[in-house]
Design a protein around this motif. Structure first.
Motif, PDB file in Angstrom:
ATOM      1  N   TRP A 201       0.234  -1.419   2.824  1.00  0.00           N
ATOM      2  CA  TRP A 201      -1.344  -0.862   2.858  1.00  0.00           C
ATOM      3  C   TRP A 201      -2.003  -0.638   4.385  1.00  0.00           C
ATOM      4  O   TRP A 201      -1.177  -0.966   5.347  1.00  0.00           O
ATOM      5  N   GLY A 202      -2.983  -0.226   4.666  1.00  0.00           N
ATOM      6  CA  GLY A 202      -3.814  -0.046   5.592  1.00  0.00           C
ATOM      7  C   GLY A 202      -4.358   1.321   5.711  1.00  0.00           C
ATOM      8  O   GLY A 202      -4.149   2.352   4.864  1.00  0.00           O
ATOM      9  N   ARG A 203      -4.639   1.843   7.142  1.00  0.00           N
ATOM     10  CA  ARG A 203      -5.474   2.964   7.294  1.00  0.00           C
ATOM     11  C   ARG A 203      -4.501   4.199   7.120  1.00  0.00           C
ATOM     12  O   ARG A 203      -4.727   5.249   6.592  1.00  0.00           O
ATOM     13  N   HIS A 204      -3.369   3.980   7.156  1.00  0.00           N
ATOM     14  CA  HIS A 204      -2.070   5.238   6.937  1.00  0.00           C
ATOM     15  C   HIS A 204      -1.651   5.394   5.475  1.00  0.00           C
ATOM     16  O   HIS A 204      -0.728   6.154   5.188  1.00  0.00           O
ATOM     17  N   THR A 205      -2.154   4.839   4.730  1.00  0.00           N
ATOM     18  CA  THR A 205      -1.675   4.520   2.996  1.00  0.00           C
ATOM     19  C   THR A 205      -3.020   5.219   2.326  1.00  0.00           C
ATOM     20  O   THR A 205      -4.181   4.566   2.399  1.00  0.00           O
ATOM     21  N   PRO A 206      -2.876   5.895   1.308  1.00  0.00           N
ATOM     22  CA  PRO A 206      -3.733   6.346   0.298  1.00  0.00           C
ATOM     23  C   PRO A 206      -4.236   5.232  -0.403  1.00  0.00           C
ATOM     24  O   PRO A 206      -3.608   4.326  -0.749  1.00  0.00           O
ATOM     25  N   GLU A 207      -5.745   4.993  -0.243  1.00  0.00           N
ATOM     26  CA  GLU A 207      -6.353   3.877  -1.060  1.00  0.00           C
ATOM     27  C   GLU A 207      -5.716   2.511  -0.362  1.00  0.00           C
ATOM     28  O   GLU A 207      -5.267   1.739  -1.039  1.00  0.00           O
ATOM     29  N   GLY A 208      -5.747   2.615   1.013  1.00  0.00           N
ATOM     30  CA  GLY A 208      -5.034   1.348   1.626  1.00  0.00           C
ATOM     31  C   GLY A 208      -5.857   0.389   1.854  1.00  0.00           C
ATOM     32  O   GLY A 208      -5.458  -0.476   2.933  1.00  0.00           O
ATOM     33  N   ASP A 209      -7.087   0.121   1.247  1.00  0.00           N
ATOM     34  CA  ASP A 209      -7.836  -0.901   1.580  1.00  0.00           C
ATOM     35  C   ASP A 209      -7.114  -2.141   1.289  1.00  0.00           C
ATOM     36  O   ASP A 209      -7.413  -3.166   1.784  1.00  0.00           O
ATOM     37  N   ALA A 210      -6.418  -2.216   0.364  1.00  0.00           N
ATOM     38  CA  ALA A 210      -5.679  -3.498  -0.149  1.00  0.00           C
ATOM     39  C   ALA A 210      -4.219  -3.124  -0.664  1.00  0.00           C
ATOM     40  O   ALA A 210      -4.005  -1.670  -1.087  1.00  0.00           O
ATOM     41  N   PRO A 211      -3.105  -3.998  -0.790  1.00  0.00           N
ATOM     42  CA  PRO A 211      -2.051  -3.473  -1.451  1.00  0.00           C
ATOM     43  C   PRO A 211      -2.052  -3.410  -2.869  1.00  0.00           C
ATOM     44  O   PRO A 211      -2.693  -3.831  -3.760  1.00  0.00           O
ATOM     45  N   HIS A 212      -1.488  -2.269  -3.304  1.00  0.00           N
ATOM     46  CA  HIS A 212      -1.456  -1.812  -4.912  1.00  0.00           C
ATOM     47  C   HIS A 212      -0.218  -1.466  -5.477  1.00  0.00           C
ATOM     48  O   HIS A 212      -0.072  -0.659  -6.481  1.00  0.00           O
ATOM     49  N   GLN A 213       0.826  -2.179  -4.923  1.00  0.00           N
ATOM     50  CA  GLN A 213       2.163  -2.080  -5.298  1.00  0.00           C
ATOM     51  C   GLN A 213       2.757  -3.202  -5.931  1.00  0.00           C
ATOM     52  O   GLN A 213       2.395  -4.280  -5.695  1.00  0.00           O
ATOM     53  N   ARG A 214       3.784  -2.985  -6.899  1.00  0.00           N
ATOM     54  CA  ARG A 214       4.202  -4.084  -7.371  1.00  0.00           C
ATOM     55  C   ARG A 214       5.812  -3.605  -7.647  1.00  0.00           C
ATOM     56  O   ARG A 214       6.179  -2.566  -8.375  1.00  0.00           O
ATOM     57  N   PRO A 215       6.903  -4.550  -7.135  1.00  0.00           N
ATOM     58  CA  PRO A 215       8.309  -4.119  -7.380  1.00  0.00           C
ATOM     59  C   PRO A 215       8.735  -4.038  -8.784  1.00  0.00           C
ATOM     60  O   PRO A 215       8.425  -4.786  -9.450  1.00  0.00           O
ATOM     61  N   LEU A 216       9.439  -3.097  -9.224  1.00  0.00           N
ATOM     62  CA  LEU A 216       9.940  -2.952 -10.526  1.00  0.00           C
ATOM     63  C   LEU A 216      11.546  -3.027 -10.533  1.00  0.00           C
ATOM     64  O   LEU A 216      12.154  -3.723 -11.561  1.00  0.00           O
ATOM     65  N   HIS A 217      12.240  -2.467  -9.560  1.00  0.00           N
ATOM     66  CA  HIS A 217      13.779  -2.518  -9.549  1.00  0.00           C
ATOM     67  C   HIS A 217      14.126  -2.375  -7.959  1.00  0.00           C
ATOM     68  O   HIS A 217      13.692  -1.446  -7.423  1.00  0.00           O
ATOM     69  N   VAL A 218      15.172  -3.261  -7.735  1.00  0.00           N
ATOM     70  CA  VAL A 218      15.840  -2.941  -6.180  1.00  0.00           C
ATOM     71  C   VAL A 218      17.135  -3.039  -6.514  1.00  0.00           C
ATOM     72  O   VAL A 218      17.631  -4.142  -6.860  1.00  0.00           O
ATOM     73  N   ASP A 219      18.145  -2.217  -6.034  1.00  0.00           N
ATOM     74  CA  ASP A 219      19.345  -2.606  -5.689  1.00  0.00           C
ATOM     75  C   ASP A 219      20.024  -1.748  -4.608  1.00  0.00           C
ATOM     76  O   ASP A 219      19.124  -1.311  -3.876  1.00  0.00           O
ATOM     77  N   ASP A 220      21.212  -1.549  -4.422  1.00  0.00           N
ATOM     78  CA  ASP A 220      21.759  -1.213  -3.200  1.00  0.00           C
ATOM     79  C   ASP A 220      21.410   0.371  -2.749  1.00  0.00           C
ATOM     80  O   ASP A 220      21.709   0.757  -1.678  1.00  0.00           O
ATOM     81  N   HIS A 221      21.141   1.086  -4.010  1.00  0.00           N
ATOM     82  CA  HIS A 221      20.693   2.587  -3.762  1.00  0.00           C
ATOM     83  C   HIS A 221      19.476   2.787  -4.471  1.00  0.00           C
ATOM     84  O   HIS A 221      18.937   4.157  -4.296  1.00  0.00           O
ATOM     85  N   THR A 222      18.777   2.161  -4.676  1.00  0.00           N
ATOM     86  CA  THR A 222      17.474   2.010  -5.553  1.00  0.00           C
ATOM     87  C   THR A 222      16.265   1.395  -5.118  1.00  0.00           C
ATOM     88  O   THR A 222      16.579   0.037  -4.961  1.00  0.00           O
TER      89      THR A 222
END
Length: 276
Positions: free
Chosen positions: A47-68
């Motif tokens: 988040w932050g000024r360089h992020t759209p609607e970056g006044d606060a974090p709005h993300q949530r992880p769904l899946h992470v592996d070695d290529h995704t």
């Protein structure tokens, strides 16, 4: 629902190194966002000024592996899904794709929702990712908290050469990655998509060879490129002014093009980073 918006770029780094840049908070704070926190599998946020609607974090992880790397991102009240995909192009190069749902090109043109910026936003961020991984200076990021649209970069080429690459149709089409036809004179037309395909082209309102170019884009304002010699290089200042509302989608697109303009002049055997 329409297909997700997708952009793809070739970066000069192996898959493992690119994956680290996508998931290491300290590295993300260099190329992506003002603030970032990562603690997988529970937290992936920026988040932050360089992020759209970056006044606060709005993300949530769904899946992470070695290529995704896949996460949800709430934008303008809509839960979108973003996915980075990594594909080995060679042992030392990687094709990076980023897709995001709930993008509509007409919304991008009308700026009726902040989701209209996401295509050009990710083009700029992928350009900065490539620059970071190559050890090159980053392109200025958009500031979504400010209506002062100004960016400055140094280009390792003469002002004459840089200016020529701003007004020559073939050169601009090459580094911007989209057909552009230009009549290089005051009052001349500046047509995205070409003169035959653009019934309402922009107009050149100032042209001072080697020093200044201003283009009137209508409702989104006037774009001005100012050039000055600086230690054997060119200091290029880009300003967007006179708009009715901050045209962030277009501004991010211009900044991502600015990244490729620098590479056009500075990288030996240049070819675009973008992959169809």
């Amino acid at each position: 629902m329409s297909e997700p918006m997708t952009v793809r770029a070739r970066v000069q780094a192996p898959v493992k190194e690119v994956h680290h840049a996508l998931t290491d908070a300290a590295t993300m704070r260099l190329w992506l966002a003002e603030h970032a926190e990562v603690d997988l599998p529970d937290r992936y946020a920026f988040w932050g000024r360089h992020t759209p609607e970056g006044d606060a974090p709005h993300q949530r992880p769904l899946h992470v592996d070695d290529h995704t790397v896949r996460f949800s991102w709430l934008l303008d009240g809509v839960d979108t899904t973003v996915e980075f995909g990594l594909e080995e192009d060679s042992p030392e190069t990687t094709i990076v794709s980023v897709s995001q749902t709930h993008f509509d090109f007409q919304e991008a043109l009308s700026e009726t929702t902040i989701r209209g910026v996401i295509q050009t936003y990710w083009c700029l961020m992928l350009a900065n990712l490539a620059e970071h991984l190559e050890g090159r200076p980053l392109t200025p990021k958009a500031d979504f908290t400010s209506s002062d649209l100004r960016a400055e970069v140094l280009i390792a080429a003469s002002a004459e050469k840089v200016f020529d690459s701003l007004i020559d149709s073939e050169s601009v089409t090459a580094w911007f990655g989209f057909p552009i036809e230009i009549e290089p004179r005051v009052g001349g037309r500046y047509a995205m998509g070409g003169l035959a395909n653009n019934p309402d082209p922009a107009k050149i309102v100032e042209l001072e060879p080697g020093r200044r170019l201003s283009v009137d884009w209508g409702g989104v304002g006037i774009g001005t490129w100012e050039l000055a010699e600086s230690g054997g290089k060119t200091r290029l200042t880009l300003v967007q002014s006179g708009f009715d509302r901050s045209p962030y989608a277009g501004w991010c697109g211009i900044l991502s093009g600015l990244s490729e303009l620098r590479r056009f002049h500075e990288v030996a055997d240049w070819s675009p980073i973008w992959v169809s």
